[in-house]
Write a protein that holds these residues in place. Structure first.
Motif, PDB file in Angstrom:
ATOM      1  N   MET A 217       0.823  -1.067  -0.026  1.00  0.00           N
ATOM      2  CA  MET A 217      -0.152   0.060   0.068  1.00  0.00           C
ATOM      3  C   MET A 217       0.843   1.276  -0.070  1.00  0.00           C
ATOM      4  O   MET A 217       0.427   2.228  -0.560  1.00  0.00           O
ATOM      5  N   TYR A 218       2.235   1.180   0.624  1.00  0.00           N
ATOM      6  CA  TYR A 218       2.695   2.381   0.453  1.00  0.00           C
ATOM      7  C   TYR A 218       3.613   2.764  -0.688  1.00  0.00           C
ATOM      8  O   TYR A 218       3.901   3.828  -1.144  1.00  0.00           O
ATOM      9  N   GLU A 220       2.522   1.711  -3.556  1.00  0.00           N
ATOM     10  CA  GLU A 220       1.242   2.231  -4.391  1.00  0.00           C
ATOM     11  C   GLU A 220       1.158   3.749  -4.289  1.00  0.00           C
ATOM     12  O   GLU A 220       0.993   4.581  -5.092  1.00  0.00           O
ATOM     13  N   ALA A 221       1.004   4.038  -2.901  1.00  0.00           N
ATOM     14  CA  ALA A 221       1.010   5.685  -2.576  1.00  0.00           C
ATOM     15  C   ALA A 221       2.078   6.513  -3.260  1.00  0.00           C
ATOM     16  O   ALA A 221       2.018   7.480  -3.738  1.00  0.00           O
TER      17      ALA A 221
ATOM     18  N   PHE B 119      -6.619   5.928  -2.023  1.00  0.00           N
ATOM     19  CA  PHE B 119      -6.645   4.565  -2.089  1.00  0.00           C
ATOM     20  C   PHE B 119      -7.675   4.004  -1.078  1.00  0.00           C
ATOM     21  O   PHE B 119      -8.294   4.809  -0.168  1.00  0.00           O
ATOM     22  N   ARG B 121      -7.611   1.770   1.537  1.00  0.00           N
ATOM     23  CA  ARG B 121      -7.216   2.034   2.975  1.00  0.00           C
ATOM     24  C   ARG B 121      -6.125   3.191   3.120  1.00  0.00           C
ATOM     25  O   ARG B 121      -5.135   3.477   1.957  1.00  0.00           O
ATOM     26  N   PRO B 122      -6.298   4.047   4.003  1.00  0.00           N
ATOM     27  CA  PRO B 122      -5.499   5.302   4.102  1.00  0.00           C
ATOM     28  C   PRO B 122      -3.966   4.918   4.342  1.00  0.00           C
ATOM     29  O   PRO B 122      -3.785   3.741   5.022  1.00  0.00           O
ATOM     30  N   ASN B 123      -3.166   5.313   3.619  1.00  0.00           N
ATOM     31  CA  ASN B 123      -1.857   4.863   3.430  1.00  0.00           C
ATOM     32  C   ASN B 123      -0.691   6.182   3.597  1.00  0.00           C
ATOM     33  O   ASN B 123       0.231   6.143   2.651  1.00  0.00           O
ATOM     34  N   PRO B 124      -0.721   7.049   4.534  1.00  0.00           N
ATOM     35  CA  PRO B 124       0.130   7.909   4.636  1.00  0.00           C
ATOM     36  C   PRO B 124       1.313   7.144   5.058  1.00  0.00           C
ATOM     37  O   PRO B 124       1.545   6.234   5.679  1.00  0.00           O
TER      38      PRO B 124
END
Lengths: 337, 286
Positions: A217-218, A220-221, B119, B121-124
């Protein structure tokens, strides 16, 4: 082990009146299986502590015999002469050789290992990554005496060109000055290179595991912000893997500090201290013990054990430092996300 | 993802004006998207088939449909995130105003700088502070002076309705915020680089109702500046926040998803032109 007593408890129908069938809910509070397993696991833990304590006690006792008769400063003296009268020995050369060879090994191995791990985890196509990871695993399985033979018979002659080059262009640093250019490179520098190759697999494997666990997920961020592949790795993989890289490096360092056979095979030990890393000579704790143990008398062995105690303490400190670094970075490690 | 030859075109208009006239630039940034004949694959599997549609600038377009109908896949083709998945492949055209995002000279990295994404799910970034999270995209774009960066971070956090909650702890890690705050932080991070389009992939599905409401309000405010596409499983949400709604469906599990219809949200939810849409929104699905 009588398991039949344990089985009714979990399978019993829950809401039975207490008097209708007491065996369904009543039973022994402690089941024998639990008891045995608890005893086994507790015993294993205690055994480990006892063994550690026994090793420490043995080393300390034998070392104290040698140290009480030592006329030189054990920690700073640059000679090793336990047979003398009075005996005089110190770990100066060994500490220097161990530290320098380990530093050379880490400087070479850590960046390369991180690079290989990133290549396997984030760059290589899957059909290349899997075989490559397998080859790295194989590298870890090679016995250290094989590395030693390879180092002595292949690496030493082929490093000749490199050592001459270092001597010519970096000789002014003293560290890379050769007293006798062209002599076989059975030096602490060669040991460092060999150790780098030997600790490469363990650092690579731990780093690869950590990088593969970096949450998608990171990545992708970062991608969605318009990061290039390197930027993705820098923003989301390396920060996540930082503590893993540190612990992997410490594991590698632990192996480099204690490596014996390969070092003993390559190095031609000298009892005279020299700052010249390319000259034959110097030594490491483990190599020194291996080289001298057989021909040493009772007292000489105690002196070697004293140096072993120092290695033991250093290894403990290295591991402790690794754990401290990892624990300190917890808030930012991403483990809670 | 193979970094092709750098295409300055999609990237330059996003930032060159924003550096000098941020206010003026925001009014002219939102762009329209035209999708034509778009088919996306995962390896040999056809996920969406022959989709053609348009997304109007400065509006909210919602994608609804059952699970597996390809609405998230379509969303990810719009900023070339689909091809990041192993085996991901796209045929067809996506035009951003007059530029084909899948043109040979287009750099996917530049596309993603132009089209922001939020996205499910929050992904900071957990290793970064709140401030650094918002500044992350800007720092990728190169040099900003500290003062300039401060201004954009504050403006973006205000734009995401988060400034008042975090202004005293900008140096703290973003992972310490609540889920809803983290999601708004991600929105702030996405809008900080002044994208032309904002894609949202079920942005509220991991949030509680109050946080959801905050995000929905925010979407209503952001649409005056951005073209917004939102994928949602929540039909009430689609009805509340969107101007246009696209309904996707698939004939069977494993079959590619297709666009059934796209129309004004009001019409989709009151009087859709296709029976399948009515069945889906009224709960008679299948």
């Amino acid at each position: 082990m009588d398991l039949s007593h344990t089985s009714p408890a979990p399978t019993a129908p829950p809401p039975t009146p207490p008097d209708s069938d007491p065996s369904a809910v009543k039973g022994r509070a402690v089941h024998p299986g639990d008891k045995i397993f608890r005893g086994l696991s507790r015993g294993s833990g205690i055994t480990l502590l006892v063994i550690m304590a026994a090793i420490a006690a043995f080393l300390t006792y034998r070392a104290s015999i040698a140290l009480s008769a030592n006329s030189a400063n054990f920690l700073t003296a640059f000679e090793w002469n336990p047979q003398g009268d009075p005996p005089a020995f110190g770990i100066g050369i060994l500490a220097f050789g161990t530290a320098v060879s380990s530093v050379i090994a880490m400087v070479i191995a850590v960046p390369v290992a991180v690079g290989i791990a990133l290549f396997i985890s984030h760059y290589a196509p899957r059909r290349i990554a899997a075989p490559l990871a397998y080859v790295i695993d194989l590298l870890a399985a090679v016995p250290s005496i094989i590395y030693g033979l390879w180092g002595a018979l292949f690496l030493v002659p082929y490093l000749d060109g490199l050592t001459r080059w270092l001597d010519r262009f970096l000789g002014w640093t003293t560290l890379f000055e050769m007293s006798n250019p062209g002599s076989p490179a059975r030096s602490i520098f060669t040991v460092g290179i060999l150790l780098a190759i030997m600790i490469l697999p363990i650092i690579t494997n731990v780093c690869r595991e950590v990088f593969l666990q970096a949450p998608k997920m990171y990545e992708e961020a970062a991608l969605a912000l318009g990061a290039t592949r390197w930027e993705v790795i820098r923003m989301s993989v390396l920060p996540f893997g930082r503590s893993g890289i540190i612990s992997a490096s410490m594991l590698g360092l632990g192996r480099a500090l204690g490596e014996t056979m390969a070092v003993a095979t390559v190095l031609s030990p000298g009892s005279v201290f020299t700052w010249h890393l390319l000259d034959p000579g110097s030594g490491t704790f483990a190599q020194n013990i291996a080289a001298k143990f057989n021909e040493a008398d009772e007292f000489g062995r105690d002196a070697l054990i004293a140096s072993g105690l120092v290695l033991f303490v250093i290894t403990l400190l290295v591991n402790g430092a690794a754990r401290y670094i990892i624990a300190r970075r917890k808030e930012y490690s991403g483990a809670d996300a | 993802m193979s970094p092709g030859p750098a295409a300055p075109t999609p990237r330059a208009p996003a930032h060159a004006p924003s550096r000098t006239h941020p206010e003026k630039a925001t009014d002219t940034m939102a762009k329209r998207i035209d999708v034509s004949g778009l088919t996306a694959f995962y390896g040999g599997h056809r996920a969406i088939d022959d989709i053609s549609m348009s997304v109007e600038p400065r509006s909210v377009t919602a994608f609804i449909g059952p699970s597996g109908c390809g609405k998230s896949t379509l969303l990810r083709t719009l900023n070339r995130m689909h091809e990041v998945t192993p085996g991901g492949r796209v045929e067809g055209k996506v035009m951003l105003d007059h530029e084909d995002l899948y043109g040979t000279s287009v750099d996917p990295v530049a596309v993603r700088r132009t089209i922001g994404m939020v996205f499910q799910r929050p992904n900071p970034f957990p290793t970064m502070s709140i401030y650094d999270n918002v500044a992350a995209g800007l720092r990728l774009n190169g040099d900003f002076r500290k003062k300039e960066l401060d201004g954009i971070v504050e403006k973006s956090l205000k734009g995401a309705n988060l400034w008042n909650e975090v202004k005293d702890r900008l140096g703290k890690p973003g992972s310490g915020l609540s889920g809803g705050q983290q999601q708004r932080l991600c929105i702030a991070r996405a809008i900080a680089v002044q994208p032309q389009v904002l894609l949202m992939d079920e942005p509220c599905s991991a949030l509680d109702p109050i946080s959801t409401l905050a995000i929905e309000d925010l979407i209503g405010e952001l649409k005056s500046r951005f073209t917004i596409v939102i994928v949602t499983h929540n039909m009430q949400q689609a009805a509340r926040v969107s101007d246009r709604t696209a309904f996707f469906n698939l004939s069977a599990v494993g079959r590619p998803g297709k666009l059934i219809e796209i129309d004004d949200t009001e019409r989709i939810f009151s009087n859709p032109s296709v029976q399948a849409t009515e069945d889906y929104i009224s709960g008679r699905f299948g």
